[in-house]
Write a protein that holds these residues in place. Structure first.
Motif, PDB file in Angstrom:
ATOM      1  N   LEU A 283       8.209  18.889  -7.824  1.00  0.00           N
ATOM      2  CA  LEU A 283       7.743  17.657  -8.476  1.00  0.00           C
ATOM      3  C   LEU A 283       8.870  16.642  -8.607  1.00  0.00           C
ATOM      4  CD1 LEU A 283       5.367  18.991 -11.263  1.00  0.00           C
ATOM      5  CD2 LEU A 283       4.760  17.888  -9.108  1.00  0.00           C
ATOM      6  N   VAL A 284      10.074  17.113  -8.917  1.00  0.00           N
ATOM      7  CA  VAL A 284      11.228  16.209  -9.000  1.00  0.00           C
ATOM      8  C   VAL A 284      11.470  15.558  -7.645  1.00  0.00           C
ATOM      9  CG1 VAL A 284      13.734  16.120  -9.317  1.00  0.00           C
ATOM     10  CG2 VAL A 284      12.308  17.343 -10.971  1.00  0.00           C
ATOM     11  N   LEU A 285      11.370  16.325  -6.574  1.00  0.00           N
ATOM     12  CA  LEU A 285      11.585  15.768  -5.237  1.00  0.00           C
ATOM     13  C   LEU A 285      10.506  14.742  -4.870  1.00  0.00           C
ATOM     14  CD1 LEU A 285      12.712  18.965  -3.310  1.00  0.00           C
ATOM     15  CD2 LEU A 285      14.127  16.976  -3.906  1.00  0.00           C
ATOM     16  N   VAL A 286       9.270  15.027  -5.243  1.00  0.00           N
ATOM     17  CA  VAL A 286       8.187  14.071  -4.989  1.00  0.00           C
ATOM     18  C   VAL A 286       8.465  12.761  -5.724  1.00  0.00           C
ATOM     19  CG1 VAL A 286       5.739  13.597  -5.435  1.00  0.00           C
ATOM     20  CG2 VAL A 286       6.426  15.783  -4.455  1.00  0.00           C
ATOM     21  N   MET A 287       8.820  12.866  -6.998  1.00  0.00           N
ATOM     22  CA  MET A 287       9.103  11.665  -7.782  1.00  0.00           C
ATOM     23  C   MET A 287      10.330  10.921  -7.246  1.00  0.00           C
ATOM     24  SD  MET A 287       6.535  11.726  -9.674  1.00  0.00           S
ATOM     25  CE  MET A 287       6.673  10.577 -11.005  1.00  0.00           C
ATOM     26  N   ALA A 288      11.333  11.656  -6.798  1.00  0.00           N
ATOM     27  CA  ALA A 288      12.522  11.020  -6.211  1.00  0.00           C
ATOM     28  C   ALA A 288      12.138  10.236  -4.961  1.00  0.00           C
ATOM     29  CB  ALA A 288      13.579  12.075  -5.902  1.00  0.00           C
ATOM     30  N   GLY A 289      11.234  10.788  -4.177  1.00  0.00           N
ATOM     31  CA  GLY A 289      10.773  10.070  -2.988  1.00  0.00           C
ATOM     32  C   GLY A 289      10.094   8.763  -3.341  1.00  0.00           C
ATOM     33  N   VAL A 290       9.316   8.753  -4.396  1.00  0.00           N
ATOM     34  CA  VAL A 290       8.659   7.526  -4.836  1.00  0.00           C
ATOM     35  C   VAL A 290       9.688   6.500  -5.299  1.00  0.00           C
ATOM     36  CG1 VAL A 290       7.110   6.547  -6.573  1.00  0.00           C
ATOM     37  CG2 VAL A 290       6.495   8.659  -5.398  1.00  0.00           C
ATOM     38  N   VAL A 291      10.674   6.961  -6.043  1.00  0.00           N
ATOM     39  CA  VAL A 291      11.734   6.056  -6.501  1.00  0.00           C
ATOM     40  C   VAL A 291      12.449   5.441  -5.299  1.00  0.00           C
ATOM     41  CG1 VAL A 291      13.960   5.948  -7.693  1.00  0.00           C
ATOM     42  CG2 VAL A 291      12.045   7.163  -8.743  1.00  0.00           C
ATOM     43  N   LEU A 292      12.737   6.251  -4.295  1.00  0.00           N
ATOM     44  CA  LEU A 292      13.401   5.720  -3.099  1.00  0.00           C
ATOM     45  C   LEU A 292      12.535   4.697  -2.369  1.00  0.00           C
ATOM     46  CD1 LEU A 292      15.130   8.934  -1.731  1.00  0.00           C
ATOM     47  CD2 LEU A 292      16.237   6.934  -2.797  1.00  0.00           C
ATOM     48  N   LEU A 293      11.237   4.917  -2.334  1.00  0.00           N
ATOM     49  CA  LEU A 293      10.346   3.916  -1.730  1.00  0.00           C
ATOM     50  C   LEU A 293      10.405   2.599  -2.505  1.00  0.00           C
ATOM     51  CD1 LEU A 293       7.119   5.900  -0.857  1.00  0.00           C
ATOM     52  CD2 LEU A 293       8.583   4.677   0.721  1.00  0.00           C
ATOM     53  N   GLU A 294      10.409   2.697  -3.814  1.00  0.00           N
ATOM     54  CA  GLU A 294      10.464   1.484  -4.649  1.00  0.00           C
ATOM     55  C   GLU A 294      11.811   0.780  -4.485  1.00  0.00           C
ATOM     56  OE1 GLU A 294       8.888  -1.355  -7.172  1.00  0.00           O
ATOM     57  OE2 GLU A 294       7.847   0.310  -6.230  1.00  0.00           O
ATOM     58  N   VAL A 295      12.887   1.537  -4.455  1.00  0.00           N
ATOM     59  CA  VAL A 295      14.226   0.956  -4.256  1.00  0.00           C
ATOM     60  C   VAL A 295      14.315   0.292  -2.879  1.00  0.00           C
ATOM     61  CG1 VAL A 295      16.681   1.532  -3.966  1.00  0.00           C
ATOM     62  CG2 VAL A 295      15.390   2.465  -5.904  1.00  0.00           C
ATOM     63  N   GLY A 296      13.775   0.983  -1.874  1.00  0.00           N
ATOM     64  CA  GLY A 296      13.795   0.423  -0.514  1.00  0.00           C
ATOM     65  C   GLY A 296      13.008  -0.866  -0.414  1.00  0.00           C
ATOM     66  N   ARG A 297      11.966  -0.985  -1.198  1.00  0.00           N
ATOM     67  CA  ARG A 297      11.157  -2.211  -1.198  1.00  0.00           C
ATOM     68  C   ARG A 297      11.944  -3.389  -1.729  1.00  0.00           C
ATOM     69  NH1 ARG A 297       6.692  -4.953  -4.197  1.00  0.00           N
ATOM     70  NH2 ARG A 297       7.392  -4.074  -6.155  1.00  0.00           N
ATOM     71  N   ALA A 298      12.869  -3.110  -2.662  1.00  0.00           N
ATOM     72  CA  ALA A 298      13.655  -4.177  -3.275  1.00  0.00           C
ATOM     73  C   ALA A 298      14.698  -4.762  -2.324  1.00  0.00           C
ATOM     74  CB  ALA A 298      14.329  -3.659  -4.544  1.00  0.00           C
ATOM     75  N   HIS A 299      15.004  -4.032  -1.258  1.00  0.00           N
ATOM     76  CA  HIS A 299      16.052  -4.514  -0.332  1.00  0.00           C
ATOM     77  C   HIS A 299      15.460  -5.242   0.829  1.00  0.00           C
ATOM     78  CE1 HIS A 299      18.408  -1.953  -2.837  1.00  0.00           C
ATOM     79  NE2 HIS A 299      19.495  -2.242  -2.165  1.00  0.00           N
TER      80      HIS A 299
ATOM     81  N   ILE B 253       0.809  -1.209   0.000  1.00  0.00           N
ATOM     82  CA  ILE B 253       0.000   0.000   0.000  1.00  0.00           C
ATOM     83  C   ILE B 253       0.850   1.269   0.000  1.00  0.00           C
ATOM     84  CG2 ILE B 253      -0.304   0.114   2.511  1.00  0.00           C
ATOM     85  CD1 ILE B 253      -3.225   1.045   1.893  1.00  0.00           C
ATOM     86  N   GLY B 254       1.966   1.264   0.723  1.00  0.00           N
ATOM     87  CA  GLY B 254       2.826   2.445   0.763  1.00  0.00           C
ATOM     88  C   GLY B 254       3.393   2.784  -0.598  1.00  0.00           C
ATOM     89  N   VAL B 255       3.831   1.786  -1.314  1.00  0.00           N
ATOM     90  CA  VAL B 255       4.395   1.986  -2.649  1.00  0.00           C
ATOM     91  C   VAL B 255       3.289   2.356  -3.637  1.00  0.00           C
ATOM     92  CG1 VAL B 255       5.562   0.830  -4.577  1.00  0.00           C
ATOM     93  CG2 VAL B 255       6.354   0.464  -2.225  1.00  0.00           C
TER      94      VAL B 255
END
Length: 108
Positions: free
Chosen positions: A92-108, A57-59
């Motif tokens: 907007l770039v910062l918002v999108m970067a935050g989403v990318v970090l959430l997705e990357v964090g999910r992979a670990h 749900i977070g992602v």
């Protein structure tokens, strides 16, 4: 249908509904008003299916919200003559970067 495809449909529904909300002029115009209700209904129904398909749900919510914010801001600037500047673009770039970090964090 894959979770990310369902999520794309949810985002499209949410963006369509939000832009239609602006065009409805306080629900005084019937066609955009109906699109608001249908668009948000589609968005939440598809988001429910995304969660059922197993995306956390977070992602899912982060992608849904960030993509919606970015697309609505860009559509507003390009088609509705709403302002857009470098500061907003950086946000907007910062918002999108935050989403990318959430997705990357999910992979670990």
């Amino acid at each position: 249908m894959g979770a990310y495809l369902l999520l794309a449909v949810a985002i499209a529904g949410e963006v369509t509904a939000t832009i239609s909300l602006k065009l409805s002029e306080g629900f005084s115009k019937p066609i955009p008003s109906v699109i608001v209700v249908l668009g948000y209904g589609l968005a939440f129904a598809m988001l429910a299916q995304v969660l059922k398909a197993g995306l956390p749900i977070g992602v899912a919510y982060a992608i849904w919200a960030a993509a919606g914010v970015a697309l609505v801001a860009l559509i507003g600037a390009v088609f509705l003559n709403e302002g857009f500047n470098w500061t907003m673009g950086a946000g907007l770039v910062l918002v999108m970067a935050g989403v990318v970090l959430l997705e990357v964090g999910r992979a670990h």
